[in-house]
Write a protein that holds these residues in place. Structure first.
Motif, PDB file in Angstrom:
ATOM      1  N   ILE A 122     -26.331 122.537 117.164  1.00 16.53           N
ATOM      2  CA  ILE A 122     -27.027 121.703 118.148  1.00 16.53           C
ATOM      3  C   ILE A 122     -26.361 121.885 119.512  1.00 16.53           C
ATOM      4  CG2 ILE A 122     -27.638 119.337 118.776  1.00 16.53           C
ATOM      5  CD1 ILE A 122     -27.681 118.681 115.813  1.00 16.53           C
ATOM      6  N   PRO A 123     -27.149 122.107 120.578  1.00 17.25           N
ATOM      7  CA  PRO A 123     -26.570 122.323 121.916  1.00 17.25           C
ATOM      8  C   PRO A 123     -25.700 121.155 122.359  1.00 17.25           C
ATOM      9  CG  PRO A 123     -28.896 122.902 121.891  1.00 17.25           C
ATOM     10  CD  PRO A 123     -28.612 122.221 120.589  1.00 17.25           C
ATOM     11  N   TYR A 154     -16.326 117.018 111.003  1.00 19.30           N
ATOM     12  CA  TYR A 154     -15.705 117.393 112.262  1.00 19.30           C
ATOM     13  C   TYR A 154     -16.711 118.027 113.221  1.00 19.30           C
ATOM     14  CZ  TYR A 154     -11.713 116.602 109.279  1.00 19.30           C
ATOM     15  OH  TYR A 154     -10.820 116.040 108.403  1.00 19.30           O
ATOM     16  N   GLN A 155     -17.714 118.700 112.685  1.00 19.48           N
ATOM     17  CA  GLN A 155     -18.763 119.251 113.535  1.00 19.48           C
ATOM     18  C   GLN A 155     -19.566 118.133 114.187  1.00 19.48           C
ATOM     19  OE1 GLN A 155     -21.059 121.805 111.010  1.00 19.48           O
ATOM     20  NE2 GLN A 155     -19.460 123.375 110.839  1.00 19.48           N
ATOM     21  N   HIS A 181     -18.871 115.972 122.823  1.00 17.45           N
ATOM     22  CA  HIS A 181     -19.309 116.847 123.902  1.00 17.45           C
ATOM     23  C   HIS A 181     -20.752 116.572 124.329  1.00 17.45           C
ATOM     24  CE1 HIS A 181     -15.814 119.124 122.344  1.00 17.45           C
ATOM     25  NE2 HIS A 181     -15.676 119.482 123.612  1.00 17.45           N
ATOM     26  N   CYS A 182     -21.271 115.386 123.998  1.00 19.90           N
ATOM     27  CA  CYS A 182     -22.597 114.954 124.475  1.00 19.90           C
ATOM     28  C   CYS A 182     -22.484 113.600 125.169  1.00 19.90           C
ATOM     29  CB  CYS A 182     -23.586 114.875 123.323  1.00 19.90           C
ATOM     30  SG  CYS A 182     -24.163 116.480 122.738  1.00 19.90           S
ATOM     31  N   PRO A 183     -21.698 113.506 126.238  1.00 22.72           N
ATOM     32  CA  PRO A 183     -21.505 112.211 126.898  1.00 22.72           C
ATOM     33  C   PRO A 183     -22.741 111.705 127.629  1.00 22.72           C
ATOM     34  CG  PRO A 183     -20.499 113.961 128.195  1.00 22.72           C
ATOM     35  CD  PRO A 183     -20.962 114.594 126.919  1.00 22.72           C
ATOM     36  N   GLU A 184     -23.772 112.562 127.803  1.00 23.38           N
ATOM     37  CA  GLU A 184     -24.980 112.150 128.515  1.00 23.38           C
ATOM     38  C   GLU A 184     -26.008 111.495 127.599  1.00 23.38           C
ATOM     39  OE1 GLU A 184     -25.224 112.439 131.850  1.00 23.38           O
ATOM     40  OE2 GLU A 184     -23.154 113.150 131.732  1.00 23.38           O
ATOM     41  N   THR A 232     -11.573 108.848 119.157  1.00 21.36           N
ATOM     42  CA  THR A 232     -12.500 107.930 119.809  1.00 21.36           C
ATOM     43  C   THR A 232     -13.586 108.719 120.512  1.00 21.36           C
ATOM     44  OG1 THR A 232     -10.761 106.291 120.160  1.00 21.36           O
ATOM     45  CG2 THR A 232     -12.738 106.106 121.518  1.00 21.36           C
ATOM     46  N   ILE A 233     -14.823 108.298 120.309  1.00 22.97           N
ATOM     47  CA  ILE A 233     -15.974 108.986 120.895  1.00 22.97           C
ATOM     48  C   ILE A 233     -16.568 108.104 121.970  1.00 22.97           C
ATOM     49  CG2 ILE A 233     -18.217 110.023 120.434  1.00 22.97           C
ATOM     50  CD1 ILE A 233     -17.343 110.341 117.510  1.00 22.97           C
TER      51      ILE A 233
END
Length: 615
Positions: free
Chosen positions: A226-227, A254-255, A262-265, A287-288
């Protein structure tokens, strides 16, 4: 393609039915000359009409403006009804054919092979918006048309696919999509397509820079494909929870974490029954941060949801929808402190509407809460038919497959305890089964602002009884701390709360209650120590009017077992009264289910997809 219309759209007149009435026939002519003149006369008439059409105001519009009008017409029409405008005249048709963007929106089902092929040809290189439902049919001929056009496709929605289409779907995944913004792929609920390897490191060869919305239903792919970094909406759901056998790689967890990091938007995240099995174990400690997230919906085992929530850091304003598959009471309860911490964040919220659905037969419980009262404006319109809109609920927590023997009642009390409902104004309870073990007075002790309540189902009988202060025959404490028996006729005592614990329980809940709706209740019910339900309700209405000076304004009674005599007696105790006129025993088979529930096989996850679908 031939499209007919009941009413001509042309701004002009039709040719005259009798051209001879316009040009007189000269006398004394041969049959050959007569035929030639008739042909010339017809051409003259058509020429005159064509010239008049050219002088019509609408014909003076530039082609660009006329094409813009066609676009607005296409937005208003359904099922390509706008195409009839191309049959008005040659000029209109030519304008429509020259504007490729008019043909770029393609929708329907896979049986319209010729139509889809023709529209793709007329659309040329215009950005495509494709929405096709295959309905479980083969439709491979239609599906094969789309991969070559993926380079100029803006939105692609494909539904009702099956395992037969997996190779073509793989082809779509492996092509570049430089203009793709929105991608939805749905497989029929009887199938599950699992792609363990798509021949690359990222979907669309990593060439989908504009992709913002990704929706996958019944399609399982590695999270690593996934992008990253660009998505604002991510919805992935399965109709059953995946097991370790479906995803053998332990890297799956983990994926997923790497994807979310890496998808903070992300603004909307929906993960239905697709959480990795490893989440049920000790969670990864990272933490995400999702600072822009406004909606979060998670479905699956309560332990997986709990452990993922422990890692997420969300805005306090984010809408939370959790649909838990109950494992055991202990795991179910572990989620509640995590939810409470999120609701009591830096900007705590106060719910004003609360809905509770309890179904003992299905062993399910759902609690919904919103910061606003129902959009139908119950208090203003006095219309109790409309319930809360799920799309507007800031909080939803449901459990399916709860253990038996009343464990769910304790869970309900714990859920209501963690929710900020002290300012609650609207309450809706649905319970088709008998529910006597919930201590409603304790659950809603802090809800003194409730003005509107609707109770649906025989299971709400105990709550309706709790609206009435019990008969004052128990003991209370006098000023010296000694017990003193109260007299039923002591109205002054009834109007004042006593100081003992037992007397505190006698205080009525919802002192500001003004609107009450009762459905599917049996007023002759006598399965409770407080007596027949009708007697309890009648006494409660009289108490609120006489003792507490807070009469009920509106009472609705629908589909209840109540006699006309008893209904008339209740009418005298309220300002406004509505009764549907039904008497006798309640038909337990009539509308026995939750009016908002789903009867299809997809169950709770199906509701998630419908709620967040963007068609």
């Amino acid at each position: 393609m031939k499209v007919t219309s009941k009413r001509p759209c042309s701004p002009t007149f039709s040719p005259a039915s009798n051209p001879d009435s316009i040009i007189s026939e000269p006398p004394f002519m041969s049959p050959e000359l007569h035929g030639q003149l008739q042909e010339v006369d017809g051409q003259t008439v058509r020429s005159l009409l064509t010239g008049r059409n050219a002088l019509a105001p609408i014909s003076l519009l530039p082609p660009e403006i006329l094409a813009r009008v066609f676009h607005f017409f296409a937005l208003e029409e359904q099922n390509l009804g706008w195409i009839r405008a191309t049959h008005v005249c040659w000029f209109w048709r030519q304008v429509a054919l020259d504007d490729s963007s008019l043909w770029a929106t393609i929708s329907g089902n896979s049986t319209n092979t010729k139509l889809i092929s023709e529209m793709l040809a007329r659309a040329s290189d215009a950005p495509l918006d494709i929405n096709i439902d295959f309905g479980g049919a083969s439709g491979q001929e239609v599906l094969l048309m789309f991969p070559p056009h993926l380079s100029h496709t803006r939105k692609l929605r494909l539904y009702g696919l099956s395992m037969l289409h997996s190779d073509i779907v793989r082809d779509i995944y492996s092509r570049e999509a430089p203009t793709l913004e929105h991608f939805e792929l749905g497989v029929s609920d009887t199938s599950l397509i699992i792609f363990r390897d798509l021949g690359g490191t990222t979907l669309f060869k990593g060439q989908a820079p504009r992709l913002r919305t990704l929706f996958l239903s019944q399609v399982l792919i590695p999270w690593s494909l996934i992008p990253r970094g660009q998505l604002t909406q991510l919805t992935i759901g399965l109709f059953r929870e995946v097991s370790i056998y479906d995803v053998p790689s332990h890297r799956n967890l983990y994926q997923l974490i790497d994807l979310l990091v890496h998808c903070p938007e992300l603004e909307m995240l929906v993960l239905g029954c697709c959480l990795p099995p490893q989440l049920a174990q000790i969670p990864y400690g990272q933490t995400i941060h999702l600072p822009r997230l406004s909606r979060l919906c998670l479905a699956g085992s309560s332990s997986r949801i709990t452990n993922l929530m422990k890692m997420l850091k969300l805005p306090s304003s984010a809408m939370l929808h959790f649909h838990c598959l109950s494992e055991n009471v202990h795991n179910d309860r572990l989620l509640l402190p995590v939810v409470s911490a999120q609701l009591q964040g830096p900007a705590p919220i106060e719910f004003k509407s609360l809905g509770v659905t309890v179904n003992c037969m299905d062993r399910s419980l759902e609690v919904t809460a919103s910061t606003s009262i129902p959009t139908s404006g119950v208090r203003q319109s006095e219309d109790f038919e409309s319930d809360m809109d799920d799309d507007d609920d800031e909080f939803v927590l449901s459990f399916d497959g709860l253990p038996e023997l009343g464990n769910w009642t304790d869970l309900l009390e714990r859920v209501c305890k963690i929710l900020p409902i002290s300012n609650l104004e609207f309450l809706s309870i649905f319970a088709p089964d008998i529910v006597d073990s919930v201590y409603w007075v304790e659950v809603f002790r802090s809800c003194a602002e409730v003005t509107t309540m609707q109770a649906v189902g025989r299971g709400t009988s105990s709550l309706v009884r709790a609206l009435t202060t019990p008969k004052l025959t128990n003991m209370r404490l006098d000023g010296k701390g000694k017990q003193k028996r109260r007299d039923d006729k002591d109205s002054s005592t009834a109007a004042q709360p006593a100081r003992s614990t037992a007397a505190h329980e006698d205080a009525p809940i919802f002192p500001k209650l003004a609107f009450l709706s009762l459905k599917r209740l049996e007023f002759a019910e006598n399965e409770h120590n407080s007596g027949i339900l009708f007697d309890v309700v009648e006494r409660g209405l009289r108490q609120r009017r006489v003792a507490y000076k807070a009469p009920l304004r509106v009472l609705h009674i629908d589909n209840c077992a109540i006699s006309a005599k008893r209904a008339k007696a209740l009418q005298k105790l309220v300002e406004k009264f509505h009764w549907d006129g039904k008497e006798g025993f309640l038909d337990v088979f009539e509308d026995a289910g939750d009016p908002d529930s789903d009867s299809d096989e997809t169950g709770v996850v199906g509701r998630i997809f419908r709620r967040y679908h963007v068609r």
